[in-house]
Design a protein around this motif. Structure first.
Motif, PDB file in Angstrom:
ATOM      1  N   GLY A  28      -3.329 -27.807  -8.818  1.00 20.61           N
ATOM      2  CA  GLY A  28      -2.003 -27.371  -9.210  1.00 20.61           C
ATOM      3  C   GLY A  28      -1.874 -25.904  -9.560  1.00 20.61           C
ATOM      4  N   VAL A  29      -2.985 -25.164  -9.472  1.00 21.29           N
ATOM      5  CA  VAL A  29      -2.961 -23.725  -9.755  1.00 21.29           C
ATOM      6  C   VAL A  29      -3.188 -22.960  -8.460  1.00 21.29           C
ATOM      7  N   VAL A  30      -2.353 -21.958  -8.193  1.00 21.32           N
ATOM      8  CA  VAL A  30      -2.474 -21.140  -6.996  1.00 21.32           C
ATOM      9  C   VAL A  30      -3.323 -19.922  -7.320  1.00 21.32           C
ATOM     10  N   GLU A  31      -4.424 -19.764  -6.593  1.00 23.36           N
ATOM     11  CA  GLU A  31      -5.307 -18.611  -6.757  1.00 23.36           C
ATOM     12  C   GLU A  31      -4.988 -17.560  -5.701  1.00 23.36           C
ATOM     13  N   LEU A  32      -4.741 -16.338  -6.152  1.00 28.38           N
ATOM     14  CA  LEU A  32      -4.577 -15.200  -5.255  1.00 28.38           C
ATOM     15  C   LEU A  32      -5.898 -14.443  -5.229  1.00 28.38           C
ATOM     16  N   HIS A  33      -6.568 -14.456  -4.090  1.00 25.54           N
ATOM     17  CA  HIS A  33      -7.854 -13.770  -3.959  1.00 25.54           C
ATOM     18  C   HIS A  33      -7.578 -12.323  -3.558  1.00 25.54           C
ATOM     19  N   LEU A  34      -7.806 -11.411  -4.492  1.00 28.62           N
ATOM     20  CA  LEU A  34      -7.360 -10.029  -4.347  1.00 28.62           C
ATOM     21  C   LEU A  34      -8.513  -9.039  -4.354  1.00 28.62           C
ATOM     22  N   GLY A  35      -8.391  -8.037  -3.497  1.00 37.62           N
ATOM     23  CA  GLY A  35      -9.273  -6.888  -3.511  1.00 37.62           C
ATOM     24  C   GLY A  35      -8.457  -5.629  -3.718  1.00 37.62           C
ATOM     25  N   TYR A  36      -9.104  -4.489  -3.572  1.00 35.29           N
ATOM     26  CA  TYR A  36      -8.446  -3.195  -3.770  1.00 35.29           C
ATOM     27  C   TYR A  36      -8.175  -2.549  -2.419  1.00 35.29           C
ATOM     28  N   THR A  37      -7.003  -1.946  -2.278  1.00 35.70           N
ATOM     29  CA  THR A  37      -6.680  -1.153  -1.095  1.00 35.70           C
ATOM     30  C   THR A  37      -5.714  -0.061  -1.529  1.00 35.70           C
ATOM     31  N   ASP A  38      -5.151   0.671  -0.577  1.00 35.24           N
ATOM     32  CA  ASP A  38      -4.144   1.676  -0.919  1.00 35.24           C
ATOM     33  C   ASP A  38      -3.168   1.844   0.238  1.00 35.24           C
ATOM     34  N   TYR A  39      -2.115   2.613  -0.020  1.00 37.73           N
ATOM     35  CA  TYR A  39      -1.043   2.758   0.968  1.00 37.73           C
ATOM     36  C   TYR A  39      -1.532   3.498   2.210  1.00 37.73           C
ATOM     37  N   ALA A  40      -2.433   4.461   2.033  1.00 38.70           N
ATOM     38  CA  ALA A  40      -2.967   5.197   3.184  1.00 38.70           C
ATOM     39  C   ALA A  40      -3.691   4.255   4.139  1.00 38.70           C
ATOM     40  N   ASP A  41      -4.438   3.326   3.601  1.00 35.81           N
ATOM     41  CA  ASP A  41      -5.157   2.364   4.432  1.00 35.81           C
ATOM     42  C   ASP A  41      -4.185   1.432   5.155  1.00 35.81           C
ATOM     43  N   PHE A  42      -3.077   1.104   4.510  1.00 36.65           N
ATOM     44  CA  PHE A  42      -2.031   0.284   5.128  1.00 36.65           C
ATOM     45  C   PHE A  42      -1.447   0.995   6.350  1.00 36.65           C
ATOM     46  N   ILE A  43      -1.126   2.277   6.189  1.00 41.10           N
ATOM     47  CA  ILE A  43      -0.588   3.055   7.312  1.00 41.10           C
ATOM     48  C   ILE A  43      -1.616   3.161   8.425  1.00 41.10           C
ATOM     49  N   GLY A  44      -2.878   3.348   8.066  1.00 40.68           N
ATOM     50  CA  GLY A  44      -3.933   3.547   9.060  1.00 40.68           C
ATOM     51  C   GLY A  44      -4.357   2.295   9.784  1.00 40.68           C
ATOM     52  N   THR A  45      -4.058   1.113   9.223  1.00 38.51           N
ATOM     53  CA  THR A  45      -4.471  -0.148   9.860  1.00 38.51           C
ATOM     54  C   THR A  45      -3.253  -0.969  10.270  1.00 38.51           C
ATOM     55  N   ASN A  46      -2.552  -1.560   9.311  1.00 32.15           N
ATOM     56  CA  ASN A  46      -1.423  -2.445   9.651  1.00 32.15           C
ATOM     57  C   ASN A  46      -0.361  -1.761  10.485  1.00 32.15           C
ATOM     58  N   LEU A  47      -0.028  -0.515  10.172  1.00 31.63           N
ATOM     59  CA  LEU A  47       1.050   0.181  10.873  1.00 31.63           C
ATOM     60  C   LEU A  47       0.532   1.145  11.936  1.00 31.63           C
ATOM     61  N   ASN A  48      -0.705   0.986  12.322  1.00 29.70           N
ATOM     62  CA  ASN A  48      -1.291   1.832  13.364  1.00 29.70           C
ATOM     63  C   ASN A  48      -0.970   1.231  14.730  1.00 29.70           C
ATOM     64  N   PRO A  49      -0.267   1.947  15.615  1.00 25.46           N
ATOM     65  CA  PRO A  49       0.073   1.380  16.929  1.00 25.46           C
ATOM     66  C   PRO A  49      -1.142   1.077  17.793  1.00 25.46           C
ATOM     67  N   ASP A  50      -2.289   1.669  17.441  1.00 24.01           N
ATOM     68  CA  ASP A  50      -3.524   1.421  18.196  1.00 24.01           C
ATOM     69  C   ASP A  50      -4.420   0.404  17.496  1.00 24.01           C
ATOM     70  N   ALA A  51      -3.850  -0.347  16.539  1.00 23.54           N
ATOM     71  CA  ALA A  51      -4.671  -1.233  15.713  1.00 23.54           C
ATOM     72  C   ALA A  51      -5.460  -2.240  16.537  1.00 23.54           C
ATOM     73  N   LYS A  52      -4.829  -2.804  17.564  1.00 21.33           N
ATOM     74  CA  LYS A  52      -5.516  -3.830  18.360  1.00 21.33           C
ATOM     75  C   LYS A  52      -6.780  -3.288  18.996  1.00 21.33           C
ATOM     76  N   THR A  53      -6.737  -2.044  19.451  1.00 13.81           N
ATOM     77  CA  THR A  53      -7.908  -1.460  20.118  1.00 13.81           C
ATOM     78  C   THR A  53      -8.995  -1.084  19.122  1.00 13.81           C
ATOM     79  N   LEU A  54      -8.664  -1.033  17.831  1.00 15.24           N
ATOM     80  CA  LEU A  54      -9.648  -0.656  16.827  1.00 15.24           C
ATOM     81  C   LEU A  54     -10.523  -1.824  16.404  1.00 15.24           C
ATOM     82  N   LEU A  55     -10.077  -3.059  16.670  1.00 16.82           N
ATOM     83  CA  LEU A  55     -10.770  -4.228  16.150  1.00 16.82           C
ATOM     84  C   LEU A  55     -12.061  -4.509  16.908  1.00 16.82           C
TER      85      LEU A  55
END
Length: 301
Positions: free
Chosen positions: A78-105
């Motif tokens: 009955g308890v929801v666990e959020l498994h969290l690490g550390y990141t930042d906005y720059a990393d978000f832009i560089g990965t999630n919002l990177n148009p070349d993200a698929k080729t980086l994987l």
């Protein structure tokens, strides 16, 4: 697709079984370096950093800030666990919002590894805000925003680690679970106040309804909260037109009725709504219709 032109699909990773949603006492944060983004080769990491610097050059208003990274959600007793690490906005832009993200994987057959593991995936909040006359609020995102410019969106943003004194990864992993959960809940009402220009006193305590991801941008996750506002839609619109604190983030306020699953399906079929808000509205519609949403939900448009 890890990244592409399809801006409609969403995934519901976890959802409440009924209304009302969960209170903070039923949520906990598990913080560990194990939940950070999986690093790639040095050359790829340099490309990720270069993407951030290029976006800052194009848009000097951007600034970096620490964020919580959601690795996964687990429900235990009955308890929801959020498994969290550390990141930042720059990393978000560089990965999630990177148009070349698929080729980086990397190409991997490891069963415990998914493509989402290589993305920043900062935890967001999506606020399904219902007025006293039962209108759900949507904002039209500014064309200057990095993510989904011009789309309709629920008020929202990100829990801010800095709000509870977290400035780096060491402080993140030394932080108190209850404080992190409290910031997640508090950030939702703060975002509504700042983006819509309504007083905190008009907003109910937020209820956690779901965790939704956007596969089109690397599995970007958001906590979906239901918040009730004691003002009518017309009263809210008047306050919005006076100018919210975060007025640069949106250009218009729109109201829709979501009283059932059919209402939600109609809205996401006919309106240009962000993937995460599509998922948020569908969860609300199905919960209000008391439809079983145990199976994964994808946008049918």
């Amino acid at each position: 697709e890890v990244h592409g032109d399809n801006m409609t699909v969403f995934e519901v990773e976890w959802h409440a079984r009924s209304l009302p949603g969960l209170a903070p006492a039923s949520v906990c944060a598990v913080l560990s370096r194990d939940y950070e983004r999986h690093k790639l080769c040095d050359e790829t990491e340099q490309l990720i950093a270069a993407r951030w610097h290029e976006r800052m050059r194009v848009n000097p208003t951007l600034f970096n800030a620490p964020k919580f990274r959601l690795a996964r959600v687990v429900e235990l007793d009955g308890v929801v666990e959020l498994h969290l690490g550390y990141t930042d906005y720059a990393d978000f832009i560089g990965t999630n919002l990177n148009p070349d993200a698929k080729t980086l994987l990397p190409q991997t057959d490891a069963p415990s590894t998914t493509s989402y593991d290589y993305f920043s995936n900062p935890l967001g909040v999506s606020c399904v805000t219902c007025t006293s006359d039962n209108v759900v609020l949507l904002l039209r995102r500014s064309v200057h925003l990095e993510d989904c410019p011009g789309y309709l969106d629920c008020p929202g943003g990100h829990p801010e680690p800095r709000a509870i004194g977290i400035l780096d990864s060491d402080a993140c992993y030394a932080s108190d679970s209850a404080e992190v959960v409290a910031e997640c809940f508090q950030s939702s009402v703060n975002e509504v106040m700042e983006e819509v220009n309504v007083p905190l006193s008009s907003l109910s305590p937020p209820e956690l309804l779901a965790v939704v991801r956007s596969p089109s941008i690397g599995g970007k996750p958001t906590l979906v909260f239901l918040i009730h506002c004691s003002l009518s839609f017309n009263e809210v619109r008047q306050r919005y037109e006076q100018g919210p604190e975060d007025q640069f983030e949106s250009t218009d306020l729109v109201g829709i009725k979501i009283e059932s699953e059919l209402d939600a399906e109609s809205a996401i079929a006919t309106m240009n709504i962000t993937p995460l808000s599509r998922g948020s509205l569908m969860v609300l519609g199905r919960l209000r219709s008391r439809v079983n949403i145990a199976e994964p939900i994808v946008d049918l448009c």
